[in-house]
Design a protein around this motif. Structure first.
Motif, PDB file in Angstrom:
ATOM      1  N   UNK A 133      11.607   7.535  -5.858  1.00 49.02           N
ATOM      2  CA  UNK A 133      11.268   8.057  -4.531  1.00 49.02           C
ATOM      3  C   UNK A 133       9.964   7.434  -4.055  1.00 49.02           C
ATOM      4  N   UNK A 134       9.883   7.192  -2.767  1.00 47.00           N
ATOM      5  CA  UNK A 134       8.658   6.654  -2.183  1.00 47.00           C
ATOM      6  C   UNK A 134       8.514   7.205  -0.773  1.00 47.00           C
ATOM      7  N   UNK A 135       7.362   6.987  -0.228  1.00 46.83           N
ATOM      8  CA  UNK A 135       7.134   7.363   1.159  1.00 46.83           C
ATOM      9  C   UNK A 135       6.902   8.843   1.351  1.00 46.83           C
ATOM     10  N   UNK A 136       7.308   9.312   2.516  1.00 46.94           N
ATOM     11  CA  UNK A 136       7.041  10.685   2.914  1.00 46.94           C
ATOM     12  C   UNK A 136       7.706  11.701   1.987  1.00 46.94           C
ATOM     13  N   UNK A 137       8.911  11.430   1.564  1.00 45.37           N
ATOM     14  CA  UNK A 137       9.609  12.368   0.682  1.00 45.37           C
ATOM     15  C   UNK A 137       8.884  12.516  -0.650  1.00 45.37           C
ATOM     16  N   UNK A 138       8.392  11.427  -1.199  1.00 47.82           N
ATOM     17  CA  UNK A 138       7.634  11.489  -2.451  1.00 47.82           C
ATOM     18  C   UNK A 138       6.346  12.294  -2.259  1.00 47.82           C
ATOM     19  N   UNK A 139       5.696  12.111  -1.122  1.00 48.76           N
ATOM     20  CA  UNK A 139       4.471  12.861  -0.823  1.00 48.76           C
ATOM     21  C   UNK A 139       4.769  14.353  -0.682  1.00 48.76           C
ATOM     22  N   UNK A 140       5.863  14.680  -0.008  1.00 46.43           N
ATOM     23  CA  UNK A 140       6.246  16.086   0.152  1.00 46.43           C
ATOM     24  C   UNK A 140       6.575  16.723  -1.191  1.00 46.43           C
ATOM     25  N   UNK A 141       7.261  15.989  -2.032  1.00 45.97           N
ATOM     26  CA  UNK A 141       7.603  16.505  -3.353  1.00 45.97           C
ATOM     27  C   UNK A 141       6.346  16.722  -4.189  1.00 45.97           C
ATOM     28  N   UNK A 142       5.397  15.807  -4.103  1.00 42.03           N
ATOM     29  CA  UNK A 142       4.143  15.948  -4.846  1.00 42.03           C
ATOM     30  C   UNK A 142       3.341  17.151  -4.330  1.00 42.03           C
ATOM     31  N   UNK A 143       3.319  17.341  -3.016  1.00 43.42           N
ATOM     32  CA  UNK A 143       2.626  18.504  -2.448  1.00 43.42           C
ATOM     33  C   UNK A 143       3.272  19.799  -2.943  1.00 43.42           C
ATOM     34  N   UNK A 144       4.589  19.845  -2.962  1.00 40.47           N
ATOM     35  CA  UNK A 144       5.317  21.017  -3.450  1.00 40.47           C
ATOM     36  C   UNK A 144       4.981  21.286  -4.908  1.00 40.47           C
ATOM     37  N   UNK A 145       4.943  20.229  -5.713  1.00 42.79           N
ATOM     38  CA  UNK A 145       4.594  20.370  -7.129  1.00 42.79           C
ATOM     39  C   UNK A 145       3.203  20.976  -7.309  1.00 42.79           C
ATOM     40  N   UNK A 146       2.232  20.465  -6.567  1.00 48.17           N
ATOM     41  CA  UNK A 146       0.850  20.944  -6.687  1.00 48.17           C
ATOM     42  C   UNK A 146       0.740  22.414  -6.267  1.00 48.17           C
ATOM     43  N   UNK A 147       1.392  22.768  -5.181  1.00 49.88           N
ATOM     44  CA  UNK A 147       1.358  24.164  -4.725  1.00 49.88           C
ATOM     45  C   UNK A 147       2.069  25.078  -5.721  1.00 49.88           C
ATOM     46  N   UNK A 178       3.041  31.747  -2.329  1.00 46.24           N
ATOM     47  CA  UNK A 178       4.507  31.766  -2.371  1.00 46.24           C
ATOM     48  C   UNK A 178       5.067  31.127  -1.108  1.00 46.24           C
ATOM     49  N   UNK A 179       4.501  31.483   0.024  1.00 48.69           N
ATOM     50  CA  UNK A 179       4.961  30.906   1.290  1.00 48.69           C
ATOM     51  C   UNK A 179       4.662  29.407   1.346  1.00 48.69           C
ATOM     52  N   UNK A 180       3.448  29.023   0.954  1.00 50.49           N
ATOM     53  CA  UNK A 180       3.079  27.603   1.008  1.00 50.49           C
ATOM     54  C   UNK A 180       3.961  26.743   0.099  1.00 50.49           C
ATOM     55  N   UNK A 181       4.146  27.188  -1.148  1.00 53.60           N
ATOM     56  CA  UNK A 181       4.959  26.413  -2.091  1.00 53.60           C
ATOM     57  C   UNK A 181       6.420  26.387  -1.643  1.00 53.60           C
ATOM     58  N   UNK A 182       6.931  27.525  -1.198  1.00 57.92           N
ATOM     59  CA  UNK A 182       8.317  27.589  -0.737  1.00 57.92           C
ATOM     60  C   UNK A 182       8.557  26.723   0.485  1.00 57.92           C
ATOM     61  N   UNK A 183       7.625  26.768   1.425  1.00 59.50           N
ATOM     62  CA  UNK A 183       7.787  25.951   2.631  1.00 59.50           C
ATOM     63  C   UNK A 183       7.705  24.465   2.304  1.00 59.50           C
ATOM     64  N   UNK A 184       6.782  24.094   1.411  1.00 60.82           N
ATOM     65  CA  UNK A 184       6.666  22.682   1.027  1.00 60.82           C
ATOM     66  C   UNK A 184       7.948  22.205   0.345  1.00 60.82           C
ATOM     67  N   UNK A 185       8.536  23.044  -0.477  1.00 65.85           N
ATOM     68  CA  UNK A 185       9.807  22.679  -1.112  1.00 65.85           C
ATOM     69  C   UNK A 185      10.924  22.556  -0.097  1.00 65.85           C
ATOM     70  N   UNK A 186      10.963  23.482   0.839  1.00 62.56           N
ATOM     71  CA  UNK A 186      12.006  23.413   1.881  1.00 62.56           C
ATOM     72  C   UNK A 186      11.841  22.176   2.744  1.00 62.56           C
ATOM     73  N   UNK A 187      10.601  21.829   3.061  1.00 53.01           N
ATOM     74  CA  UNK A 187      10.360  20.618   3.851  1.00 53.01           C
ATOM     75  C   UNK A 187      10.804  19.369   3.088  1.00 53.01           C
ATOM     76  N   UNK A 188      10.553  19.350   1.785  1.00 51.28           N
ATOM     77  CA  UNK A 188      10.978  18.194   0.985  1.00 51.28           C
ATOM     78  C   UNK A 188      12.490  18.082   0.954  1.00 51.28           C
ATOM     79  N   UNK A 189      13.182  19.210   0.862  1.00 48.95           N
ATOM     80  CA  UNK A 189      14.641  19.192   0.777  1.00 48.95           C
ATOM     81  C   UNK A 189      15.284  18.948   2.132  1.00 48.95           C
ATOM     82  N   UNK A 190      14.792  19.640   3.140  1.00 44.71           N
ATOM     83  CA  UNK A 190      15.455  19.596   4.445  1.00 44.71           C
ATOM     84  C   UNK A 190      14.829  18.598   5.414  1.00 44.71           C
ATOM     85  N   UNK A 191      13.734  17.959   4.997  1.00 39.15           N
ATOM     86  CA  UNK A 191      13.143  16.903   5.807  1.00 39.15           C
ATOM     87  C   UNK A 191      12.508  17.353   7.102  1.00 39.15           C
TER      88      UNK A 191
END
Length: 148
Positions: free
Chosen positions: A73-87, A134-147
């Motif tokens: 993975x690269x680009x925006x999706x990789x960044x979103x996934x990393x943000x979700x992981x950190x949260x 919970x909201x921040x991590x959940x939203x970051x995960x949803x953004x990574x999945x649903x773009x």
């Protein structure tokens, strides 16, 4: 970790995003003097359930990441996934701390004075933190999945 071929993580996060805020709300309502006695044990049980659900979501997320599905993975999706992981990592720690405070508050329910006030402040702060993360991590995960 899979159930009928579906990774456990997308199933586990549903429990985490429901139980986390419900436990946080129960803890905040427990601080209302009129509801203290009635919400003592429900708050403790909800805190333990929420913490367990968040840990399962976290561990299943690590397992999903290690499965290789996201290699390359690269680009925006990789960044979103990393943000979700950190949260999610922070959420796991916040949930653990909240649960310790909730259990101690439940066990020392009859205490008064400075101890009760101190536990109340810690419980309120950790409940708010649990709800927010919970909201921040959940939203970051949803953004990574649903773009989004």
């Amino acid at each position: 970790m899979e159930i009928n071929g579906i990774p456990l993580h997308p199933l586990a996060v549903h429990a985490a995003v429901v139980a986390g805020p419900v436990a946080a709300l129960a803890a905040l309502l427990y601080l209302v003097p009129a509801w203290r006695d009635r919400l003592r044990w429900p708050m403790v049980v909800l805190a333990v359930v929420a913490c367990g659900a968040i840990w399962v979501a976290h561990l299943s997320g690590e397992d999903l990441l290690a499965s290789g599905r996201f290699d390359g993975l690269a680009g925006q999706l990789a960044e979103q996934l990393e943000e979700h992981e950190e949260l999610a990592e922070t959420l796991r720690l916040v949930a653990s701390g909240f649960t310790v405070v909730a259990v101690v508050a439940g066990l020392l329910h009859r205490r008064a004075g400075a101890l009760r006030v101190g536990l109340g402040v810690l419980l309120a702060a950790s409940a708010v933190a649990l709800g927010v993360w919970t909201v921040l991590a959940g939203e970051a995960g949803a953004r990574a999945v649903w773009g989004a």
